[in-house]
Design a protein around this motif. Structure first.
Motif, PDB file in Angstrom:
ATOM      1  N   VAL A 215       0.872  -1.171   0.000  1.00 50.25           N
ATOM      2  CA  VAL A 215       0.000   0.000   0.000  1.00 50.25           C
ATOM      3  C   VAL A 215       0.910   1.222   0.000  1.00 50.25           C
ATOM      4  CG1 VAL A 215      -1.748   1.305   1.296  1.00 50.25           C
ATOM      5  CG2 VAL A 215      -1.863  -1.190   1.229  1.00 50.25           C
ATOM      6  N   TYR A 216       0.659   2.134  -0.928  1.00 51.70           N
ATOM      7  CA  TYR A 216       1.448   3.358  -0.988  1.00 51.70           C
ATOM      8  C   TYR A 216       1.223   4.180   0.280  1.00 51.70           C
ATOM      9  CZ  TYR A 216       2.421   2.603  -5.924  1.00 51.70           C
ATOM     10  OH  TYR A 216       2.860   2.093  -7.107  1.00 51.70           O
ATOM     11  N   PRO A 217       2.263   4.865   0.747  1.00 48.28           N
ATOM     12  CA  PRO A 217       2.080   5.753   1.904  1.00 48.28           C
ATOM     13  C   PRO A 217       1.017   6.805   1.588  1.00 48.28           C
ATOM     14  CG  PRO A 217       4.413   5.484   1.409  1.00 48.28           C
ATOM     15  CD  PRO A 217       3.642   4.854   0.274  1.00 48.28           C
ATOM     16  N   ASP A 218       0.261   7.166   2.595  1.00 41.71           N
ATOM     17  CA  ASP A 218      -0.796   8.164   2.416  1.00 41.71           C
ATOM     18  C   ASP A 218      -0.152   9.555   2.453  1.00 41.71           C
ATOM     19  OD1 ASP A 218      -3.360   8.874   1.870  1.00 41.71           O
ATOM     20  OD2 ASP A 218      -4.151   8.490   3.873  1.00 41.71           O
ATOM     21  N   ASP A 219       0.577   9.854   1.402  1.00 35.51           N
ATOM     22  CA  ASP A 219       1.372  11.076   1.305  1.00 35.51           C
ATOM     23  C   ASP A 219       1.117  11.675  -0.075  1.00 35.51           C
ATOM     24  OD1 ASP A 219       3.534  12.863   0.723  1.00 35.51           O
ATOM     25  OD2 ASP A 219       4.786  11.835   2.194  1.00 35.51           O
ATOM     26  N   LYS A 220       0.906  12.972  -0.129  1.00 33.18           N
ATOM     27  CA  LYS A 220       0.544  13.612  -1.396  1.00 33.18           C
ATOM     28  C   LYS A 220       1.615  13.477  -2.471  1.00 33.18           C
ATOM     29  CE  LYS A 220       1.789  18.212   0.232  1.00 33.18           C
ATOM     30  NZ  LYS A 220       1.281  19.524   0.576  1.00 33.18           N
TER      31      LYS A 220
END
Length: 146
Positions: free
Chosen positions: A79-84
């Motif tokens: 899961v990709y980091p929840d970072d813009k």
């Protein structure tokens, strides 16, 4: 065609593939990640044949240079980091590929001793010196259904 390819032993039926895909989609729908992100998550990842062939060539060549007998690819979910900085993929599922294999022996005396000592076959392990592959095209939106 003179030499048709052998049928892979890992083939599954289309019906079973559909069942696996439906089970995954149901499980992901129930997950807290899907509920908190308010985004439709990836349920399929696509790589072109050229990308896969290039990666296989890369890991075989680089693996040999690093002293490994590359024997496969392990697929990991992530899961990709929840970072813009990850844009539309932030917080979403991904699939990345990691080469597997065994260290080859260069010293023949050591190889003979180890071959004699190793009666059972080792399981392939991830080759840490080679880069994993990611960034396939995600199957959303709308979700793809097998």
């Amino acid at each position: 065609m003179k030499n048709p390819p052998a049928q892979p032993s890992q083939l599954i039926t289309k019906e079973f593939a559909k069942e696996l895909n439906l089970n995954y989609n149901k499980k992901k729908t129930r997950s807290t990640t899907a509920k908190t992100t308010q985004k439709e998550d990836a349920n399929a990842i696509w790589y072109s044949l050229e990308e896969l062939e290039n990666y296989i060539h890369y890991i075989k060549t680089k693996g040999t240079e690093d002293g490994y007998a590359v024997d496969g690819i392990r697929f990991y979910f992530g899961v990709y980091p929840d970072d813009k900085k990850h844009g539309e993929k932030a917080g979403l599922t991904t699939l990345f590929l990691v080469p597997t294999g065994k260290k080859t022996q260069t010293n023949t005396t050591t190889a003979k001793i180890q071959t004699f000592a190793l009666v059972e076959e080792e399981t392939p392990s991830d080759i840490q010196s080679l880069s994993p592959m990611n960034y396939g095209n995600i199957g959303r939106p709308p979700s793809l259904v097998y």
